[in-house]
Design a protein around this motif. Structure first.
Motif, PDB file in Angstrom:
ATOM      1  N   LEU A  74      -5.947  -8.544   0.288  1.00  0.00           N
ATOM      2  CA  LEU A  74      -5.469  -7.253   0.785  1.00  0.00           C
ATOM      3  C   LEU A  74      -3.967  -7.124   0.639  1.00  0.00           C
ATOM      4  O   LEU A  74      -3.444  -6.045   0.324  1.00  0.00           O
ATOM      5  N   ALA A  75      -3.250  -8.251   0.900  1.00  0.00           N
ATOM      6  CA  ALA A  75      -1.799  -8.207   0.714  1.00  0.00           C
ATOM      7  C   ALA A  75      -1.459  -7.931  -0.751  1.00  0.00           C
ATOM      8  O   ALA A  75      -0.541  -7.162  -1.074  1.00  0.00           O
ATOM      9  N   GLY A  76      -2.205  -8.587  -1.658  1.00  0.00           N
ATOM     10  CA  GLY A  76      -1.979  -8.318  -3.073  1.00  0.00           C
ATOM     11  C   GLY A  76      -2.278  -6.876  -3.442  1.00  0.00           C
ATOM     12  O   GLY A  76      -1.540  -6.247  -4.207  1.00  0.00           O
ATOM     13  N   LEU A  77      -3.401  -6.364  -2.879  1.00  0.00           N
ATOM     14  CA  LEU A  77      -3.727  -4.964  -3.150  1.00  0.00           C
ATOM     15  C   LEU A  77      -2.677  -4.021  -2.594  1.00  0.00           C
ATOM     16  O   LEU A  77      -2.330  -3.008  -3.218  1.00  0.00           O
ATOM     17  N   ALA A  78      -2.174  -4.350  -1.386  1.00  0.00           N
ATOM     18  CA  ALA A  78      -1.125  -3.506  -0.798  1.00  0.00           C
ATOM     19  C   ALA A  78       0.127  -3.528  -1.665  1.00  0.00           C
ATOM     20  O   ALA A  78       0.766  -2.493  -1.902  1.00  0.00           O
ATOM     21  N   GLY A  79       0.491  -4.769  -2.139  1.00  0.00           N
ATOM     22  CA  GLY A  79       1.650  -4.848  -3.014  1.00  0.00           C
ATOM     23  C   GLY A  79       1.439  -4.076  -4.309  1.00  0.00           C
ATOM     24  O   GLY A  79       2.341  -3.385  -4.785  1.00  0.00           O
ATOM     25  N   ALA A  80       0.216  -4.206  -4.883  1.00  0.00           N
ATOM     26  CA  ALA A  80      -0.074  -3.473  -6.115  1.00  0.00           C
ATOM     27  C   ALA A  80      -0.036  -1.965  -5.886  1.00  0.00           C
ATOM     28  O   ALA A  80       0.475  -1.208  -6.715  1.00  0.00           O
ATOM     29  N   ARG A  81      -0.606  -1.528  -4.728  1.00  0.00           N
ATOM     30  CA  ARG A  81      -0.567  -0.093  -4.432  1.00  0.00           C
ATOM     31  C   ARG A  81       0.868   0.379  -4.250  1.00  0.00           C
ATOM     32  O   ARG A  81       1.241   1.471  -4.712  1.00  0.00           O
ATOM     33  N   HIS A  82       1.681  -0.443  -3.598  1.00  0.00           N
ATOM     34  CA  HIS A  82       3.071  -0.055  -3.400  1.00  0.00           C
ATOM     35  C   HIS A  82       3.803   0.046  -4.739  1.00  0.00           C
ATOM     36  O   HIS A  82       4.589   0.972  -4.960  1.00  0.00           O
ATOM     37  N   LEU A  83       3.527  -0.925  -5.621  1.00  0.00           N
ATOM     38  CA  LEU A  83       4.145  -0.855  -6.942  1.00  0.00           C
ATOM     39  C   LEU A  83       3.648   0.366  -7.716  1.00  0.00           C
ATOM     40  O   LEU A  83       4.406   0.990  -8.463  1.00  0.00           O
ATOM     41  N   ASP A  84       2.356   0.696  -7.545  1.00  0.00           N
ATOM     42  CA  ASP A  84       1.837   1.901  -8.196  1.00  0.00           C
ATOM     43  C   ASP A  84       2.528   3.151  -7.675  1.00  0.00           C
ATOM     44  O   ASP A  84       2.825   4.077  -8.442  1.00  0.00           O
TER      45      ASP A  84
END
Length: 706
Positions: free
Chosen positions: A48-58
């Motif tokens: 989830l942290a990775g997904l949150a980081g990826a979403r933030h980068l998106d």
């Protein structure tokens, strides 16, 4: 007794040992379950942290896309301004001014060489040498420059631009300054009479360094800078194009954008409220030199970011210990946009997301503990229900395929073997043993690959093919009649197919229909069409032959009448001879009309543009109808304007043919009263000469200027 006690104690020991072993197993199972749950929670949190980081980068990538789109829109507006201004300059240089120059502007230029128009906001700079060369033509030339400046300002307003622009002659004869400046540019330097030379030389040097020549090529826009504007005195980016006349550059057009305006206009709040106020935005030119940076930072930090950015691939986030870096190219020829977010800013922006992830992890553990007991039962029930639905669906599909009135089959692509088929498909195809599509049907598929694209629905296509192979050359005549060599009626099949995946293989799903009746109907329609075309050609040939056959004796009759009219001693019969000549001429026109109809059917009717005298031809035509008035209570008034006594260009035969038909109808359907034919020359909105004649409610245009 002792033995009983010993056996009881031994049994109790075994029982306690079993209980202990059971407790240890339960304890180990509990610890294993807790460890598994902790591992699941950790893995889930990391994911989830990775997904949150990826979403933030998106989100930040989307924000960068908004920045790049905003900058590109600004650059496109300047380029579009140059293109429109190029057309304006060419038009006004090649055409005289529509309005005289402003008297005040002319007076300013004559006195100082600089004419300023505060509204709408431009200045014209004319060097002394140019003023002396223009002399008395100065007001007219200023009128052209004034129209160019006004049109350029109108173009800027249309594209919502508020930057300065220059229009400079390549020989430095003049310069136009479009002074639509930002309010912050109040420190502009005063204009100088030699500004045209200064701007021309600066642009020429910059262009020579960039493209190797002092002017851009035709329809080419070159971005230059950053450089110091000669009037604003501030760093600007300049886009330059050239106006050409007969392959020779005549004018340079330049639009300048203060570098501080490019990044300052960006809206630094993205979707979902994400802000990049701590992000560093850098703008580079095509040589990867810094144009502007926002917000300001140390030169050491800028150099470190640029050194890393020059080695990175474009349009891809690079995560380093210092932060996230993205390089996005801008319009071709301008440069690139660099976006850098420090690591601290990234972590701070993810704090709320990480808190939510922790809470979700705790909720996940609780949900797993509560639902663990019922998971297996629920899964088994759902699997049983899904298996039941799959069996029912398979049964229904089998019934539908077997009872449908269309032949259905699945054909393997690599060898065209029939994998599955219903009874009707077997009846129509005769697949053989082992079942395979007939060769003539395989050959009818269009060339090219028929593989399946993953994740997309296949496009359907269809074709029509004979049910049996084409007959041998010795039986071609039987095939043309729709009968096979065995005396049976030929059948045709319509194959509708689509490439799909079935059991891990590329296959074709085919639907087969018997379209023999449709093919026979189409063949009958084509035969009827050929018969109709043959009859039309025969009719056209008949009319053409008849008109030619009639024309030959008619020409002999006209020739003899003309010779008889010239014979001496027949002066008393001259009126009757003229009447006969007019009647014979009318008969010849009728024959010519018939020949024209045959030409129209054959598509060979062509209009002829030749000079002719309308007054003489119309008078002769009117005289030919005078004998029809002898015994009829009808008055005929030909009213021809004197302006017809001239020569015009047009198809004389067609014009007289139309007038003759109109008069013929008028005499045919008028039993008493009067018939008026009026004709004159007129001019239309395009200054073209028109031959206009009227009978009641009739008007026609049939001629071009002579």
């Amino acid at each position: 007794m002792q033995q009983i006690l010993d056996r009881t104690e031994e049994a109790l020991a075994h029982a306690f040992e079993a209980l202990a072993r059971n407790a240890r197993r339960q304890r180990n199972l509990y610890y294993a379950t807790v460890g598994l749950l902790i591992a699941i929670v950790l893995v889930s949190a990391i994911l989830l942290a990775g997904l949150a980081g990826a979403r933030h980068l998106d989100d930040r990538r989307s924000m960068v896309g908004q920045h790049v789109a905003a900058i590109s829109l600004m650059l496109q507006g300047e380029v579009s301004f140059l293109r429109r201004t190029d057309l304006t300059v060419r038009f006004n240089r090649e055409n005289p001014a529509r309005q005289p120059a402003d008297a005040a502007l002319v007076k300013q230029v004559q006195q100082t060489g600089i004419g300023e128009a505060l509204d709408p906001g431009y200045a014209v700079v004319i060097p002394p040498a140019t003023r002396a060369a223009w002399g008395t033509a100065l007001p007219e030339r200023l009128a052209q420059l004034q129209q160019i400046a006004t049109a350029a300002i109108t173009t800027q307003q249309a594209f919502e631009l508020d930057h300065r622009a220059y229009i400079v002659d390549v020989h430095a004869e003049y310069a136009i300054v479009i002074a639509r400046d930002h309010p912050s540019h109040g420190h502009s330097a005063p204009l100088d009479a030699n500004l045209a030379t200064v701007v021309r030389d600066r642009l020429g040097l910059a262009l020579r360094d960039r493209i190797g020549q002092p002017v851009p090529r035709r329809n080419e826009q070159i971005w230059l800078g950053p450089s110091i504007d000669p009037v604003l005195g501030t760093p600007v980016m300049t886009v330059v194009s050239a106006t050409y006349s007969d392959n020779v550059a005549t004018t340079l057009i330049a639009a300048v954008i203060p570098v501080e305006d490019i990044l300052a206009r960006l809206r630094r709040i993205g979707r979902a409220g994400v802000t990049d106020d701590r992000a560093l935005l850098l703008l580079l030119n095509s040589s990867e030199q810094l144009i502007d940076v926002s917000p300001p930072t140390s030169q050491q930090n800028i150099d470190r970011i640029l050194a890393r950015a020059r080695t990175l691939p474009r349009e891809k986030f690079e995560i380093t210990r210092a932060g996230a870096l993205l390089v996005q190219p801008l319009r071709a020829g301008f440069g690139s946009f660099v976006y850098f977010v420090p690591t601290g800013a990234l972590i701070a922006s993810l704090t709320s997301d990480l808190s939510v992830i922790g809470a979700l992890a705790l909720l996940l553990i609780a949900a797993m503990v509560v639902t663990a007991r019922y998971w297996d039962i629920h899964l088994l029930r759902r699997s049983h229900a899904e298996a039941t639905r799959a069996l029912e669906s398979e049964t229904i599909n089998h019934v539908l395929v077997s009872t449908t009135p269309i032949g259905l089959c699945i054909v393997r692509l690599h060898d065209y073997a029939v994998v599955r088929s219903n009874q009707l498909a077997d009846t129509l195809l005769y697949p053989g043993d082992p079942p395979r599509l007939p060769r003539h049907i395989v050959a009818a598929f269009p060339p090219g690959p028929l593989n399946v694209q993953a994740g997309r629905l296949a496009a359907t296509a269809q074709f029509i093919v004979p049910a049996q192979p084409e007959p041998a050359p010795s039986t071609v005549g039987a095939s043309a009649t729709g009968v096979t060599a065995d005396g049976e009626e030929r059948r045709f099949l319509q194959i509708t197919y689509a490439p799909v995946r079935y059991r891990g293989e590329d296959v074709l799903f085919c639907a087969i229909q018997d379209v023999t009746a449709q093919q026979q109907l189409e063949e009958r329609l084509r035969a009827a069409q050929r018969t109709s075309e043959t009859m039309m050609r025969a009719r056209s040939n008949f009319f053409a032959a008849m008109s030619h056959e009639i024309r030959t004796p008619l020409n002999a009759l006209l020739g003899n009448l003309e010779l008889l009219a010239r014979a001496p001693g027949l002066e008393a019969h001259a009126p009757r001879l003229r009447s006969l000549d007019v009647a014979a001429s009318g008969l010849r026109r009728i024959v010519n009309d018939i020949l024209d109809f045959s030409k129209i059917d054959a598509g060979e009717m062509k209009l002829v543009m030749e000079p002719f005298h309308p007054l003489d031809d119309l008078e002769s035509l009117a005289l030919s109808y005078c004998p029809l008035l002898a015994e009829r209570p009808v008055r005929f008034y030909p009213l021809f304007a004197p302006m017809l006594d001239t020569t015009i260009i047009g198809d004389r035969a067609r014009i007289l043919q139309i007038v003759n038909n109109l008069l013929s109808n008028a005499f045919k359907f008028t039993s008493s009263g009067k018939i008026t034919l009026s004709a004159r020359l007129d001019t239309d909105a395009r200054a073209r000469t028109m031959l206009v004649w009227r009978k009641p409610t009739t008007r026609a245009v049939m001629a071009e200027p002579g």
